[in-house]
Structure formats: structure tokens, C-alpha cells
Design a protein around this motif. Structure first.
Motif, PDB file in Angstrom:
ATOM      1  N   TYR A  22       0.845  -1.196   0.000  1.00  0.00           N
ATOM      2  CA  TYR A  22       0.000   0.000   0.000  1.00  0.00           C
ATOM      3  C   TYR A  22       0.882   1.249   0.000  1.00  0.00           C
ATOM      4  O   TYR A  22       1.819   1.353   0.796  1.00  0.00           O
ATOM      5  N   PRO A  23       0.605   2.203  -0.884  1.00  0.00           N
ATOM      6  CA  PRO A  23       1.483   3.377  -1.009  1.00  0.00           C
ATOM      7  C   PRO A  23       1.461   4.280   0.214  1.00  0.00           C
ATOM      8  O   PRO A  23       0.510   4.291   0.993  1.00  0.00           O
ATOM      9  N   GLU A  24       2.530   5.059   0.347  1.00  0.00           N
ATOM     10  CA  GLU A  24       2.658   6.000   1.466  1.00  0.00           C
ATOM     11  C   GLU A  24       2.205   7.407   1.108  1.00  0.00           C
ATOM     12  O   GLU A  24       1.798   8.165   1.978  1.00  0.00           O
ATOM     13  N   TRP A  51      -2.273   0.088   5.098  1.00  0.00           N
ATOM     14  CA  TRP A  51      -3.493  -0.132   4.312  1.00  0.00           C
ATOM     15  C   TRP A  51      -4.752   0.099   5.139  1.00  0.00           C
ATOM     16  O   TRP A  51      -5.835   0.342   4.594  1.00  0.00           O
ATOM     17  N   SER A  52      -4.633   0.031   6.465  1.00  0.00           N
ATOM     18  CA  SER A  52      -5.811   0.174   7.321  1.00  0.00           C
ATOM     19  C   SER A  52      -6.412   1.576   7.257  1.00  0.00           C
ATOM     20  O   SER A  52      -7.537   1.785   7.721  1.00  0.00           O
ATOM     21  N   ASN A  64      -3.483  16.435   0.884  1.00  0.00           N
ATOM     22  CA  ASN A  64      -2.353  15.548   0.643  1.00  0.00           C
ATOM     23  C   ASN A  64      -2.280  14.594   1.830  1.00  0.00           C
ATOM     24  O   ASN A  64      -2.438  15.016   2.982  1.00  0.00           O
ATOM     25  N   ILE A  65      -2.024  13.320   1.564  1.00  0.00           N
ATOM     26  CA  ILE A  65      -2.052  12.323   2.635  1.00  0.00           C
ATOM     27  C   ILE A  65      -0.781  11.487   2.623  1.00  0.00           C
ATOM     28  O   ILE A  65      -0.309  11.068   1.564  1.00  0.00           O
ATOM     29  N   LEU A  66      -0.242  11.261   3.816  1.00  0.00           N
ATOM     30  CA  LEU A  66       0.865  10.330   4.003  1.00  0.00           C
ATOM     31  C   LEU A  66       0.378   9.196   4.897  1.00  0.00           C
ATOM     32  O   LEU A  66      -0.100   9.437   6.003  1.00  0.00           O
ATOM     33  N   THR A  67       0.458   7.964   4.394  1.00  0.00           N
ATOM     34  CA  THR A  67       0.131   6.781   5.190  1.00  0.00           C
ATOM     35  C   THR A  67       1.431   5.998   5.337  1.00  0.00           C
ATOM     36  O   THR A  67       1.751   5.146   4.513  1.00  0.00           O
ATOM     37  N   LEU A  68       2.144   6.269   6.392  1.00  0.00           N
ATOM     38  CA  LEU A  68       3.504   5.743   6.529  1.00  0.00           C
ATOM     39  C   LEU A  68       3.530   4.270   6.917  1.00  0.00           C
ATOM     40  O   LEU A  68       2.674   3.800   7.671  1.00  0.00           O
ATOM     41  N   HIS A  69       4.528   3.556   6.405  1.00  0.00           N
ATOM     42  CA  HIS A  69       4.891   2.245   6.935  1.00  0.00           C
ATOM     43  C   HIS A  69       5.798   2.518   8.136  1.00  0.00           C
ATOM     44  O   HIS A  69       6.928   2.989   7.977  1.00  0.00           O
ATOM     45  N   LEU A  70       5.334   2.220   9.335  1.00  0.00           N
ATOM     46  CA  LEU A  70       6.186   2.403  10.511  1.00  0.00           C
ATOM     47  C   LEU A  70       7.272   1.329  10.528  1.00  0.00           C
ATOM     48  O   LEU A  70       7.092   0.238   9.988  1.00  0.00           O
ATOM     49  N   PRO A  71       8.410   1.609  11.144  1.00  0.00           N
ATOM     50  CA  PRO A  71       9.478   0.609  11.228  1.00  0.00           C
ATOM     51  C   PRO A  71       8.973  -0.695  11.830  1.00  0.00           C
ATOM     52  O   PRO A  71       8.243  -0.692  12.823  1.00  0.00           O
ATOM     53  N   ALA A  72       9.326  -1.815  11.195  1.00  0.00           N
ATOM     54  CA  ALA A  72       8.957  -3.180  11.616  1.00  0.00           C
ATOM     55  C   ALA A  72       7.570  -3.588  11.150  1.00  0.00           C
ATOM     56  O   ALA A  72       7.105  -4.684  11.477  1.00  0.00           O
ATOM     57  N   PHE A  73       6.890  -2.740  10.357  1.00  0.00           N
ATOM     58  CA  PHE A  73       5.554  -3.051   9.860  1.00  0.00           C
ATOM     59  C   PHE A  73       5.484  -2.834   8.351  1.00  0.00           C
ATOM     60  O   PHE A  73       6.267  -2.101   7.769  1.00  0.00           O
ATOM     61  N   GLY A  74       4.471  -3.465   7.738  1.00  0.00           N
ATOM     62  CA  GLY A  74       4.224  -3.238   6.323  1.00  0.00           C
ATOM     63  C   GLY A  74       5.427  -3.562   5.461  1.00  0.00           C
ATOM     64  O   GLY A  74       6.059  -4.611   5.605  1.00  0.00           O
ATOM     65  N   ALA A  75       5.755  -2.651   4.563  1.00  0.00           N
ATOM     66  CA  ALA A  75       6.894  -2.842   3.675  1.00  0.00           C
ATOM     67  C   ALA A  75       8.214  -2.880   4.433  1.00  0.00           C
ATOM     68  O   ALA A  75       9.241  -3.275   3.874  1.00  0.00           O
ATOM     69  N   ASP A 319      -9.822   0.331  -2.018  1.00  0.00           N
ATOM     70  CA  ASP A 319      -9.809   0.858  -3.371  1.00  0.00           C
ATOM     71  C   ASP A 319      -8.838   0.063  -4.243  1.00  0.00           C
ATOM     72  O   ASP A 319      -7.629   0.125  -4.047  1.00  0.00           O
ATOM     73  N   PRO A 320      -9.327  -0.680  -5.252  1.00  0.00           N
ATOM     74  CA  PRO A 320      -8.415  -1.482  -6.078  1.00  0.00           C
ATOM     75  C   PRO A 320      -7.455  -0.639  -6.893  1.00  0.00           C
ATOM     76  O   PRO A 320      -6.430  -1.121  -7.359  1.00  0.00           O
ATOM     77  N   LYS A 321      -7.749   0.664  -7.070  1.00  0.00           N
ATOM     78  CA  LYS A 321      -6.827   1.533  -7.793  1.00  0.00           C
ATOM     79  C   LYS A 321      -5.581   1.824  -6.971  1.00  0.00           C
ATOM     80  O   LYS A 321      -4.547   2.200  -7.498  1.00  0.00           O
ATOM     81  N   LYS A 322      -5.708   1.697  -5.649  1.00  0.00           N
ATOM     82  CA  LYS A 322      -4.556   1.966  -4.791  1.00  0.00           C
ATOM     83  C   LYS A 322      -3.888   0.694  -4.320  1.00  0.00           C
ATOM     84  O   LYS A 322      -2.730   0.696  -3.947  1.00  0.00           O
TER      85      LYS A 322
END
Length: 344
Positions: A22-24, A51-52, A64-75, A319-322
Motif C-alpha cells: 500500500y502506497p505511502e 493499508w488500514s 495531501n495524505i501520508l500513510t507511513l509504513h512504521l518501522p517493523a511493519f508493512g513494507a 480501493d483497487p486503484k490503490k
């Protein structure tokens, strides 16, 4: 993101991606008459990925939105957790890189809320406002610590995460992503996070931040969270604390329409949604003290049978586009909604 030839329902089903994709960064459009869109930064909890926040990304296209991957999670699940202050500095670095003008509105849930407050304490110049929910700051009981460490042996099991998804009220694609992400988490990282949170996670020098703060707790969350309100107000007299009736911990997914309404009211004018209740007027239910990011099962062990989740008002899907999420080829029993629980 998918290419043009991969777009459409068939491509979404055939092209498999993981919950870590999921993008940031989600560019928004500035409202009419405004030169530049403001920035929202969402920090996820300690057992989900970025992604949540998809229900919020879909609803706040004017930011503008930032959905960060926190360290040790996600990517970043292969990375080693290096402490709350390090995580806060990591978030601040991305904000500095992505936001060229003005401060941001920080929104954090559970572990993400703890980190949001650390960002505000260490980098107050970057922050215009803070909203945290489900954020324990004053430490966990010995019983909660023992139960949560026992569950570390289970986090590599799919059935464990499917059970947790049902307890949180997740359905369909949410359940799949939650499970897919959960089995990747490293027990040593989760243990290190508990070690940081258990003694109490109120940031040093939090009084450095002078901006607005709204701290929320779902009425059906562990009582530990609401206990943190007093300590938070001692550090930040300007902090507003409220209870969200009927909600559990992950209520941005449980009831995204309500969450989005509360958030928009707050960031638009610092206002409070009419549904929010002063803690003094709320009657907290008896629940186990469970620290951020850990299992709903520990809470239910203490409660016996938890209250039934309110019916979702928003039957949306990710959203399947994201994000091209993993689809099951057959309908299996575990994709059904969690069994109804007895009302208290």
C-alpha cells in the motif's frame, strides 16, 4: 499501482499483490480558493499496516495524505524496531521530505498515536494539530503484560490473525490483508515494542508542543486508555479528551463514516463532533488493560463476552486503484462475519 493494461476487475483478480504494497504518498487536490492542499499524516496501530487507513484516504481527497509504513511493519517488516524516539524521528524525516510548506495534521491510532505524540514533542515545528485514539500512555498491568507475551508464540499463525480480524469486525478483503500482514510480523520486534510501551510511553518534553490535541477512546476499549487522559492533560493542558460511544479499538475500520466525520470536524475548525462524550459523563465498561497493538483476545478473556459490533454503515471495500489485494478463489467459512457476541 497497476498499469493501464492491468486495470479493470479481471486484472484486479488475476494480479496478486501483498498487504505490504500500500502506497505511502497520496497527492490531494487543493480546495477552490486555496493555493495548496493541507497534509494529513496517518500513523497505523501495532498490529495492522498502513493499508488500514484506506477508508480515510478515499474520504479526504482534498488533502495531501501520508500513510507511513512504521518501522517493523508493512513494507518495513524486515527492519528492526529501534524505539519510539527513533520511530518519531523517522516519521519527521518523511514529513520534512514530502511537505514543502506548513505543518501537518497528525492522526494516530494505538501505537501510531504514541508515535504521533513523540513527533509533536520532538519536532513541534512540523505539527499543526494532533488527533490520537486508543493510545495508552501510562503503562500496562502485570496481567496484561503476561497475556500479551504469551500471544507472541501465536503471531506466525494464520488462524490467530483470522480470529483477531473477526474480533475487530473486519470483513472480506480487510480480513485477508490483516492476516497476510500479521503473519509477517517478527516476535522480537513485537516484544521490543511491548517493552517500550509497558512502563508508560508518555513522551519527554511533550510540553514543547503548544498546538491543539484531541485524544479519543472507544467506549468499548480497555480502560487503560482512558486512564491515560489525566497524565496527558497534565503535560498538555490544552488537550481535549473524549469518549466515542459504542466503538471498539480499530474504529476507523469499524465505522469509517463516523471516524471521518469526527476527523473532518476536528481538522477543519478544531471542532468536536456532537457524538463525542466527556469522559466524566461516560461510564467505562470493565475491561482488561491491554497495551497498544496487541490482541483483542486478551480483552475478551477478561470480559467474557464482549458487546456486539455495531452494524457497519459503510460497506466499502479497499480501493483497487490503490491496492490490488489478494482474492480468494473459493468462498470459505472464515470469510464470513465473526459470530455474533452476546450483548452485555
Amino acid at each position: 499501482m497497476t498499469s493501464d493494461k492491468e486495470s479493470g476487475p479481471k486484472a484486479t483478480q488475476d494480479f496478486v499483490r501483498e498487504a505490504t504494497d500500500y502506497p505511502e504518498v497520496h497527492p490531494g487536490r487543493a480546495p477552490e480558493g486555496q493555493r495548496q492542499a493541507q497534509t494529513l499524516v496517518f500513523l497505523h496501530g501495532g498490529n495492522v499496516g498502513n493499508w488500514s487507513w484506506d477508508p480515510q484516504v478515499l474520504a479526504f481527497g482534498d488533502f495531501n495524505i501520508l500513510t507511513l509504513h512504521l518501522p517493523a511493519f508493512g513494507a518495513r517488516f524486515e527492519e528492526t524496531w529501534d524505539g519510539l524516539e527513533s520511530a518519531a524521528d523517522d516519521v519527521a524525516a518523511l514529513i520534512a521530505d514530502e511537505v514543502s510548506e506548513g505543518g501537518v495534521h497528525l492522526v494516530g491510532i494505538s501505537l501510531g498515536g504514541v508515535i504521533a505524540l513523540h513527533v509533536a514533542a520532538r519536532h513541534p515545528e512540523l505539527v499543526d494539530s494532533v488527533l490520537v485514539t486508543g493510545t495508552p500512555l501510562t503503562g500496562a498491568s502485570a496481567t496484561a503484560r503476561a497475556l500479551n507475551r504469551m500471544q507472541l508464540k501465536l503471531i506466525g499463525s494464520e488462524w490467530y490473525w483470522r480470529f483477531q480480524a473477526g474480533a475487530y469486525g473486519m470483513v472480506d478483503d480487510e480480513r485477508e490483508l490483516f492476516t497476510e500482514h500479521g503473519v509477517k510480523l517478527k516476535p522480537e520486534n513485537m516484544r521490543a515494542i511491548m517493552d517500550d510501551l509497558d512502563p508508560g510511553a508518555l513522551p519527554k518534553n511533550l510540553e514543547n508542543y503548544q498546538g491543539p490535541v484531541l485524544a479519543l477512546v472507544g467506549a468499548k476499549e480497555p480502560k487503560l486508555v482512558q486512564k491515560s487522559f489525566v497524565a496527558l492533560r497534565e503535560k498538555l493542558p490544552q488537550a481535549i479528551t473524549r469518549v466515542v460511544p459504542g466503538m471498539h479499538h480499530q474504529w476507523n475500520i469499524e465505522n469509517p463514516i463516523l471516524f471521518n466525520s469526527v476527523l473532518r470536524k476536528w481538522i477543519s475548525d478544531g471542532g468536536l463532533h456532537q457524538i463525542l462524550v466527556d469522559p466524566e459523563a461516560a461510564k467505562p465498561s470493565r475491561t482488561l488493560e491491554v497495551p497498544a497493538g496487541m490482541s483483542k483476545a486478551a480483552e475478551e478473556t477478561e470480559q467474557g463476552s464482549a458487546g456486539k459490533f455495531p452494524k457497519k454503515l459503510d460497506p466499502r471495500r479497499l480501493d483497487p486503484k490503490k491496492l490490488d489485494f489478494k482474492r480468494k478463489t473459493t468462498k470459505q467459512s472464515e470469510t464470513a462475519q465473526a459470530p455474533e457476541e452476546t450483548e452485555k
